[in-house]
Design a protein around this motif. Structure first.
Motif, PDB file in Angstrom:
ATOM      1  N   MET A 185      18.494 114.874  63.622  1.00 29.81           N
ATOM      2  CA  MET A 185      19.799 115.373  64.027  1.00 29.81           C
ATOM      3  C   MET A 185      20.801 115.298  62.883  1.00 29.81           C
ATOM      4  SD  MET A 185      21.291 112.193  66.325  1.00 29.81           S
ATOM      5  CE  MET A 185      19.688 111.833  67.070  1.00 29.81           C
ATOM      6  N   VAL A 186      21.903 116.000  63.061  1.00 26.76           N
ATOM      7  CA  VAL A 186      23.025 115.919  62.133  1.00 26.76           C
ATOM      8  C   VAL A 186      24.278 115.616  62.953  1.00 26.76           C
ATOM      9  CG1 VAL A 186      24.453 117.119  60.445  1.00 26.76           C
ATOM     10  CG2 VAL A 186      22.000 117.567  60.529  1.00 26.76           C
ATOM     11  N   VAL A 187      24.985 114.555  62.596  1.00 26.70           N
ATOM     12  CA  VAL A 187      26.248 114.220  63.254  1.00 26.70           C
ATOM     13  C   VAL A 187      27.383 114.671  62.345  1.00 26.70           C
ATOM     14  CG1 VAL A 187      27.702 112.394  64.212  1.00 26.70           C
ATOM     15  CG2 VAL A 187      25.202 112.234  64.422  1.00 26.70           C
ATOM     16  N   ILE A 188      28.242 115.526  62.875  1.00 22.55           N
ATOM     17  CA  ILE A 188      29.377 116.063  62.116  1.00 22.55           C
ATOM     18  C   ILE A 188      30.653 115.483  62.718  1.00 22.55           C
ATOM     19  CG2 ILE A 188      30.647 118.151  61.481  1.00 22.55           C
ATOM     20  CD1 ILE A 188      27.916 119.606  61.632  1.00 22.55           C
ATOM     21  N   ARG A 189      31.404 114.799  61.901  1.00 23.57           N
ATOM     22  CA  ARG A 189      32.583 114.042  62.350  1.00 23.57           C
ATOM     23  C   ARG A 189      33.839 114.539  61.651  1.00 23.57           C
ATOM     24  NH1 ARG A 189      33.297 107.920  60.028  1.00 23.57           N
ATOM     25  NH2 ARG A 189      35.494 107.580  60.581  1.00 23.57           N
ATOM     26  N   GLU A 190      34.870 114.845  62.427  1.00 19.15           N
ATOM     27  CA  GLU A 190      36.173 115.126  61.821  1.00 19.15           C
ATOM     28  C   GLU A 190      36.684 113.827  61.207  1.00 19.15           C
ATOM     29  OE1 GLU A 190      40.030 115.540  60.760  1.00 19.15           O
ATOM     30  OE2 GLU A 190      39.517 114.133  62.371  1.00 19.15           O
ATOM     31  N   LEU A 191      37.277 113.900  60.017  1.00 14.50           N
ATOM     32  CA  LEU A 191      37.493 112.686  59.244  1.00 14.50           C
ATOM     33  C   LEU A 191      38.947 112.338  58.940  1.00 14.50           C
ATOM     34  CD1 LEU A 191      35.289 110.784  58.199  1.00 14.50           C
ATOM     35  CD2 LEU A 191      35.393 111.948  56.002  1.00 14.50           C
ATOM     36  N   LEU A 192      39.885 113.219  59.263  1.00 13.70           N
ATOM     37  CA  LEU A 192      41.263 112.970  58.836  1.00 13.70           C
ATOM     38  C   LEU A 192      42.271 112.970  59.981  1.00 13.70           C
ATOM     39  CD1 LEU A 192      41.381 115.103  55.562  1.00 13.70           C
ATOM     40  CD2 LEU A 192      41.219 112.618  55.752  1.00 13.70           C
ATOM     41  N   GLY A 193      41.806 112.978  61.224  1.00 13.05           N
ATOM     42  CA  GLY A 193      42.711 112.962  62.370  1.00 13.05           C
ATOM     43  C   GLY A 193      42.422 111.793  63.288  1.00 13.05           C
TER      44      GLY A 193
ATOM     45  N   MET B  31      46.469 108.920  69.417  1.00 15.14           N
ATOM     46  CA  MET B  31      45.461 109.930  69.087  1.00 15.14           C
ATOM     47  C   MET B  31      46.161 111.278  68.972  1.00 15.14           C
ATOM     48  SD  MET B  31      42.062 111.060  71.265  1.00 15.14           S
ATOM     49  CE  MET B  31      41.151 109.568  70.866  1.00 15.14           C
ATOM     50  N   HIS B  32      45.916 111.978  67.876  1.00  9.29           N
ATOM     51  CA  HIS B  32      46.628 113.240  67.624  1.00  9.29           C
ATOM     52  C   HIS B  32      45.694 114.229  66.968  1.00  9.29           C
ATOM     53  CE1 HIS B  32      49.137 115.908  65.019  1.00  9.29           C
ATOM     54  NE2 HIS B  32      49.817 116.030  66.140  1.00  9.29           N
ATOM     55  N   TYR B  33      45.706 115.479  67.456  1.00 10.58           N
ATOM     56  CA  TYR B  33      44.918 116.541  66.850  1.00 10.58           C
ATOM     57  C   TYR B  33      45.666 117.857  66.897  1.00 10.58           C
ATOM     58  CZ  TYR B  33      40.456 114.469  65.652  1.00 10.58           C
ATOM     59  OH  TYR B  33      39.478 113.758  65.016  1.00 10.58           O
ATOM     60  N   THR B  34      45.392 118.708  65.919  1.00 12.99           N
ATOM     61  CA  THR B  34      45.880 120.079  65.921  1.00 12.99           C
ATOM     62  C   THR B  34      44.677 121.014  65.900  1.00 12.99           C
ATOM     63  OG1 THR B  34      45.933 120.335  63.509  1.00 12.99           O
ATOM     64  CG2 THR B  34      47.886 119.353  64.562  1.00 12.99           C
ATOM     65  N   VAL B  35      44.901 122.260  66.274  1.00  9.83           N
ATOM     66  CA  VAL B  35      43.833 123.254  66.236  1.00  9.83           C
ATOM     67  C   VAL B  35      43.279 123.390  64.824  1.00  9.83           C
ATOM     68  CG1 VAL B  35      43.329 125.718  66.491  1.00  9.83           C
ATOM     69  CG2 VAL B  35      44.630 124.513  68.267  1.00  9.83           C
ATOM     70  N   ASP B  36      44.154 123.355  63.824  1.00  8.24           N
ATOM     71  CA  ASP B  36      43.712 123.515  62.439  1.00  8.24           C
ATOM     72  C   ASP B  36      42.817 122.367  61.983  1.00  8.24           C
ATOM     73  OD1 ASP B  36      45.013 125.917  62.185  1.00  8.24           O
ATOM     74  OD2 ASP B  36      46.794 125.070  61.220  1.00  8.24           O
ATOM     75  N   GLN B  37      42.980 121.173  62.552  1.00 11.04           N
ATOM     76  CA  GLN B  37      42.110 120.057  62.215  1.00 11.04           C
ATOM     77  C   GLN B  37      40.752 120.170  62.901  1.00 11.04           C
ATOM     78  OE1 GLN B  37      44.935 116.964  63.491  1.00 11.04           O
ATOM     79  NE2 GLN B  37      44.746 116.051  61.458  1.00 11.04           N
ATOM     80  N   ILE B  38      40.735 120.777  64.066  1.00 12.23           N
ATOM     81  CA  ILE B  38      39.518 120.847  64.872  1.00 12.23           C
ATOM     82  C   ILE B  38      38.578 121.957  64.403  1.00 12.23           C
ATOM     83  CG2 ILE B  38      38.666 121.328  67.211  1.00 12.23           C
ATOM     84  CD1 ILE B  38      41.269 120.003  68.244  1.00 12.23           C
TER      85      ILE B  38
ATOM     86  N   ARG C  19      40.376 117.842  75.507  1.00 13.75           N
ATOM     87  CA  ARG C  19      40.510 119.157  76.150  1.00 13.75           C
ATOM     88  C   ARG C  19      40.852 120.229  75.118  1.00 13.75           C
ATOM     89  NH1 ARG C  19      43.770 115.862  80.015  1.00 13.75           N
ATOM     90  NH2 ARG C  19      42.262 115.103  81.556  1.00 13.75           N
ATOM     91  N   LEU C  20      41.640 119.845  74.110  1.00 18.36           N
ATOM     92  CA  LEU C  20      41.935 120.786  73.032  1.00 18.36           C
ATOM     93  C   LEU C  20      40.670 121.111  72.242  1.00 18.36           C
ATOM     94  CD1 LEU C  20      44.115 122.417  71.567  1.00 18.36           C
ATOM     95  CD2 LEU C  20      44.509 120.424  70.087  1.00 18.36           C
ATOM     96  N   TRP C  21      39.845 120.093  71.961  1.00 19.89           N
ATOM     97  CA  TRP C  21      38.568 120.328  71.288  1.00 19.89           C
ATOM     98  C   TRP C  21      37.732 121.329  72.082  1.00 19.89           C
ATOM     99  CZ3 TRP C  21      35.570 118.505  67.059  1.00 19.89           C
ATOM    100  CH2 TRP C  21      36.271 117.707  66.149  1.00 19.89           C
ATOM    101  N   ARG C  22      37.678 121.152  73.409  1.00 13.59           N
ATOM    102  CA  ARG C  22      36.881 122.063  74.236  1.00 13.59           C
ATOM    103  C   ARG C  22      37.435 123.486  74.182  1.00 13.59           C
ATOM    104  NH1 ARG C  22      33.778 119.638  79.446  1.00 13.59           N
ATOM    105  NH2 ARG C  22      32.991 117.748  78.429  1.00 13.59           N
ATOM    106  N   ARG C  23      38.755 123.609  74.207  1.00 17.86           N
ATOM    107  CA  ARG C  23      39.355 124.938  74.163  1.00 17.86           C
ATOM    108  C   ARG C  23      38.992 125.656  72.874  1.00 17.86           C
ATOM    109  NH1 ARG C  23      45.635 125.564  73.236  1.00 17.86           N
ATOM    110  NH2 ARG C  23      44.969 126.405  71.221  1.00 17.86           N
ATOM    111  N   VAL C  24      39.117 124.936  71.763  1.00 18.23           N
ATOM    112  CA  VAL C  24      38.820 125.539  70.465  1.00 18.23           C
ATOM    113  C   VAL C  24      37.331 125.887  70.368  1.00 18.23           C
ATOM    114  CG1 VAL C  24      38.850 125.202  67.965  1.00 18.23           C
ATOM    115  CG2 VAL C  24      40.751 124.352  69.359  1.00 18.23           C
ATOM    116  N   ALA C  25      36.459 124.993  70.830  1.00 23.17           N
ATOM    117  CA  ALA C  25      35.012 125.250  70.793  1.00 23.17           C
ATOM    118  C   ALA C  25      34.665 126.490  71.603  1.00 23.17           C
ATOM    119  CB  ALA C  25      34.254 124.032  71.310  1.00 23.17           C
ATOM    120  N   ASN C  26      35.250 126.618  72.778  1.00 21.45           N
ATOM    121  CA  ASN C  26      34.984 127.790  73.615  1.00 21.45           C
ATOM    122  C   ASN C  26      35.486 129.070  72.973  1.00 21.45           C
ATOM    123  OD1 ASN C  26      33.552 126.899  75.945  1.00 21.45           O
ATOM    124  ND2 ASN C  26      35.415 125.875  76.671  1.00 21.45           N
ATOM    125  N   GLU C  27      36.602 128.979  72.241  1.00 24.97           N
ATOM    126  CA  GLU C  27      37.135 130.150  71.556  1.00 24.97           C
ATOM    127  C   GLU C  27      36.255 130.577  70.380  1.00 24.97           C
ATOM    128  OE1 GLU C  27      41.013 128.822  70.518  1.00 24.97           O
ATOM    129  OE2 GLU C  27      41.897 129.247  72.502  1.00 24.97           O
TER     130      GLU C  27
END
Length: 343
Positions: free
Chosen positions: A114-122, A140-147, A178-186
């Motif tokens: 497997m490969v685990v991909i992790r966001e690293l700056l948020g 905990m804070h995220y933006t669409v541009d980070q995701i 939920r924001l992660w899910r929205r972006v993934a679905n888009e």
């Protein structure tokens, strides 16, 4: 084409395993600074950063020379250069399955790769932190541009593998998830060949243990990725087989083994250099688009391990230290295998 690689060996076994990585493809003390300007300038003038290990002796962690060495050096590099996407492959090598702590009947269900991909700056690591009396707050804070970057990389990686992406979150509780899910679905419609699934992080932690062969590409936020990638790193049986990459949104990326600097092993010629060597392979693949050359290094590692050559941490039940080879010899054998395969 000439490429410039900044090699940052670090301390402990870092220089030893770095020597072997360079063979297959110095600097704290003089600065009294874990992340000196000279290091920044060197990296800026390079096409890639091949990092070793840093941390120092645990018993001396409070001394000025070592205090916050890992935090200042690694987090300093990540923050300064915007290394926002972390890649941690976790693979059980067939002839080393006995090193895996899982029961044989679990491993018999399928190949673990497997490969685990992790966001690293948020996430909470970079959100607001404060304490007020008997209360503490970590935001905990995220933006669409980070995701988007880690998700994009996950989909593209899956296209080169088994075309399956698992997005790990806690969307039943967290708005960030939920924001992660929205972006993934888009984004998923851009990759119609890739099957995408969502999984709560607690379920993912359980499945990593009871059915790890179910995973191909896992992508998740910083906090969850920190935990899950460490859990996945146990599966091969040793950190000596665990490379990693940290990618920026530019052209400069960093590559490093997942393990620490193991100062107790320094100078003994017993450290496993494979994670550092495979980090070099990832550098060829992601920074220089030299996929054939990277595959050649990966194949050479497989060949050497299949022939039964082991550093101390790779010894199987019934084998003794007399059966082990040293750091330099492992590097030599992998380099020889690369040369032979290249003919």
């Amino acid at each position: 084409m000439k490429r410039v690689i900044a090699t940052l060996p670090g301390d402990g076994i870092g220089p030893e395993v770095m020597r072997e990585a360079v063979k297959v493809l110095v600097t704290w003390d003089t600065h009294e600074n874990h992340f000196p300007q000279e290091t920044i300038d060197l990296c800026k003038s390079s096409d890639a950063v091949l990092f070793g290990s840093v941390g120092g002796p645990v018993a001396h962690a409070s001394e000025p020379r070592w205090k916050d060495a890992e935090k200042n050096a690694i987090l300093g590099l990540r923050k300064h250069f915007g290394f926002g996407v972390n890649i941690r492959p976790a693979k059980i090598y067939g002839n080393l399955a006995a090193l895996c702590p899982l029961k044989p009947e679990i491993l018999a269900r399928g190949k673990v790769d497997m490969v685990v991909i992790r966001e690293l700056l948020g996430d909470v690591y970079f959100g607001e932190h404060r304490t007020e009396g008997d209360e503490a707050f970590d935001v905990m804070h995220y933006t669409v541009d980070q995701i988007k970057p880690p998700l994009k990389f996950a989909f593209e990686t899956a296209m080169q593998r088994n075309k399956k992406v698992t997005v790990v979150d806690k969307a039943n509780v967290l708005d960030c998830s939920r924001l992660w899910r929205r972006v993934a679905n888009e984004m998923k419609d851009e990759y119609p060949e890739v099957a995408m699934e969502f999984m709560y992080v607690d379920n993912a932690a359980m499945k990593l243990i009871v059915n790890p062969s179910d995973f191909d590409v896992v992508v998740t936020a910083n906090l969850f990725g920190d935990i899950l990638s460490d859990a996945a790193s146990v599966l091969p049986g040793t950190l000596g087989l665990m490379p990693s990459a940290s990618l920026s949104d530019g052209t400069l990326h960093m590559y490093e083994p997942a393990g620490g600097s193991a100062p107790d092993l320094e100078g003994l010629d017993v450290a496993n250099p494979i994670a550092q060597i495979l980090s070099g392979s990832m550098m060829l693949r992601y920074s220089f688009k030299m996929t054939e050359e990277a595959a050649l290094i990966d194949a050479a590692v497989d060949e050497v391990l299949n022939k039964g050559f082991r550093t101390r941490d790779l010894l199987l039940p019934g084998e003794t230290e007399a059966d082990a080879i040293g750091t330099a010899e492992m590097g030599d054998r992998i380099a020889d295998a690369v040369a032979a395969l290249h003919k």
